[in-house]
Write a protein that holds these residues in place. Structure first.
Motif, short mmCIF file in Angstrom:
data_model
loop_
_atom_site.label_atom_id
_atom_site.label_comp_id
_atom_site.label_asym_id
_atom_site.label_seq_id
_atom_site.Cartn_x
_atom_site.Cartn_y
_atom_site.Cartn_z
N ARG A 2 0.83 -1.20 0.00
CA ARG A 2 0.00 0.00 0.00
C ARG A 2 0.87 1.26 0.00
O ARG A 2 0.61 2.21 -0.74
CB ARG A 2 -0.94 -0.01 1.20
CG ARG A 2 -1.86 1.18 1.23
CD ARG A 2 -2.74 1.20 2.49
NE ARG A 2 -3.74 2.20 2.34
CZ ARG A 2 -5.01 2.00 2.07
NH1 ARG A 2 -5.46 0.77 1.95
NH2 ARG A 2 -5.85 2.98 1.93
N LYS A 3 1.89 1.25 0.83
CA LYS A 3 2.77 2.42 0.93
C LYS A 3 3.45 2.70 -0.41
O LYS A 3 3.54 3.85 -0.84
CB LYS A 3 3.81 2.20 2.04
CG LYS A 3 4.64 3.41 2.33
CD LYS A 3 5.53 3.19 3.53
CE LYS A 3 6.30 4.46 3.84
NZ LYS A 3 7.13 4.32 5.03
N ALA A 4 3.91 1.65 -1.08
CA ALA A 4 4.57 1.83 -2.37
C ALA A 4 3.59 2.38 -3.41
O ALA A 4 3.95 3.25 -4.21
CB ALA A 4 5.15 0.50 -2.85
N LEU A 5 2.36 1.90 -3.39
CA LEU A 5 1.35 2.40 -4.33
C LEU A 5 1.02 3.86 -4.05
O LEU A 5 0.87 4.67 -4.97
CB LEU A 5 0.09 1.54 -4.27
CG LEU A 5 0.24 0.09 -4.74
CD1 LEU A 5 -1.02 -0.70 -4.44
CD2 LEU A 5 0.59 0.04 -6.22
N GLU A 6 0.91 4.21 -2.75
CA GLU A 6 0.65 5.61 -2.39
C GLU A 6 1.80 6.50 -2.82
O GLU A 6 1.58 7.60 -3.33
CB GLU A 6 0.41 5.72 -0.88
CG GLU A 6 -0.91 5.14 -0.44
CD GLU A 6 -1.06 5.08 1.07
OE1 GLU A 6 -0.05 5.16 1.80
OE2 GLU A 6 -2.21 4.91 1.52
N GLN A 7 3.04 6.04 -2.61
CA GLN A 7 4.20 6.83 -3.02
C GLN A 7 4.26 7.01 -4.53
O GLN A 7 4.78 8.00 -5.02
CB GLN A 7 5.49 6.18 -2.51
CG GLN A 7 5.65 6.30 -1.01
CD GLN A 7 6.86 5.55 -0.48
OE1 GLN A 7 7.44 4.69 -1.16
NE2 GLN A 7 7.24 5.86 0.75
N ALA A 8 3.72 6.05 -5.25
CA ALA A 8 3.68 6.15 -6.71
C ALA A 8 2.55 7.07 -7.19
O ALA A 8 2.40 7.30 -8.37
CB ALA A 8 3.54 4.76 -7.33
N GLY A 9 1.73 7.55 -6.23
CA GLY A 9 0.65 8.45 -6.58
C GLY A 9 -0.59 7.77 -7.13
O GLY A 9 -1.44 8.40 -7.75
N LEU A 10 -0.70 6.45 -6.90
CA LEU A 10 -1.86 5.70 -7.40
C LEU A 10 -3.01 5.77 -6.41
O LEU A 10 -2.80 5.75 -5.20
CB LEU A 10 -1.47 4.25 -7.66
CG LEU A 10 -0.39 4.05 -8.72
CD1 LEU A 10 0.02 2.60 -8.78
CD2 LEU A 10 -0.88 4.53 -10.07
N GLU A 11 -4.22 5.84 -6.92
CA GLU A 11 -5.40 5.84 -6.09
C GLU A 11 -5.67 4.42 -5.61
O GLU A 11 -5.61 3.47 -6.38
CB GLU A 11 -6.60 6.36 -6.87
CG GLU A 11 -7.83 6.56 -6.04
CD GLU A 11 -8.95 7.25 -6.80
OE1 GLU A 11 -9.98 7.53 -6.18
OE2 GLU A 11 -8.81 7.49 -8.01
N ILE A 12 -5.98 4.28 -4.33
CA ILE A 12 -6.21 2.97 -3.73
C ILE A 12 -7.68 2.85 -3.34
O ILE A 12 -8.24 3.75 -2.70
CB ILE A 12 -5.32 2.76 -2.50
CG1 ILE A 12 -3.85 2.80 -2.92
CG2 ILE A 12 -5.66 1.46 -1.78
CD1 ILE A 12 -2.88 2.82 -1.78
N PHE A 13 -8.29 1.75 -3.72
CA PHE A 13 -9.66 1.44 -3.34
C PHE A 13 -9.59 0.27 -2.38
O PHE A 13 -9.17 -0.82 -2.76
CB PHE A 13 -10.50 1.08 -4.57
CG PHE A 13 -10.55 2.18 -5.59
CD1 PHE A 13 -11.44 3.22 -5.44
CD2 PHE A 13 -9.70 2.18 -6.67
CE1 PHE A 13 -11.50 4.24 -6.38
CE2 PHE A 13 -9.74 3.18 -7.61
CZ PHE A 13 -10.64 4.22 -7.47
N ASP A 14 -9.99 0.47 -1.14
CA ASP A 14 -9.83 -0.53 -0.08
C ASP A 14 -11.17 -1.17 0.25
O ASP A 14 -12.01 -0.57 0.93
CB ASP A 14 -9.22 0.13 1.15
CG ASP A 14 -8.84 -0.85 2.22
OD1 ASP A 14 -9.17 -2.06 2.10
OD2 ASP A 14 -8.19 -0.42 3.20
N MET A 15 -11.37 -2.38 -0.21
CA MET A 15 -12.63 -3.08 0.00
C MET A 15 -12.86 -3.40 1.48
O MET A 15 -14.00 -3.59 1.90
CB MET A 15 -12.69 -4.36 -0.83
CG MET A 15 -14.06 -4.99 -0.85
SD MET A 15 -14.19 -6.42 -1.93
CE MET A 15 -14.20 -5.64 -3.53
N THR A 16 -11.80 -3.41 2.30
CA THR A 16 -11.98 -3.70 3.72
C THR A 16 -12.76 -2.59 4.43
O THR A 16 -13.24 -2.79 5.55
CB THR A 16 -10.64 -3.93 4.44
OG1 THR A 16 -9.85 -2.74 4.36
CG2 THR A 16 -9.89 -5.10 3.82
#
Length: 72
Positions: A2-16
């Motif tokens: 998750r941290k790597a995706l956030e650092q890459a500027g990608l939007e995260i959709f968290d089903m949890t």
């Protein structure tokens, strides 16, 4: 991850964040224009709706069906 995706500027959709939503990868089939999601013990309509909201790309249809499950 998750941290790597956030650092890459990608939007995260968290089903949890929606605990009643479930989608198993084996119940999903993407044809290039449609996403079919099996309504099974591992995937449900709430999960399909989560994907619809999260990845609602114009021209893409998400279909949930009890006749589609474990496609892979």
């Amino acid at each position: 991850m998750r941290k790597a995706l956030e650092q890459a500027g990608l939007e995260i959709f968290d089903m949890t964040e929606e605990p009643d939503s479930h989608v198993d990868g084996g119940d999903v089939l993407f044809t290039g224009s449609e996403i079919f999601i099996g309504d099974s013990k591992r995937s449900n309509k709430a999960g399909a709706n989560f994907l619809r909201k999260s990845f609602g790309i114009p021209g893409t249809t998400i279909c949930a069906s009890q006749q589609i499950s474990n496609v892979f």
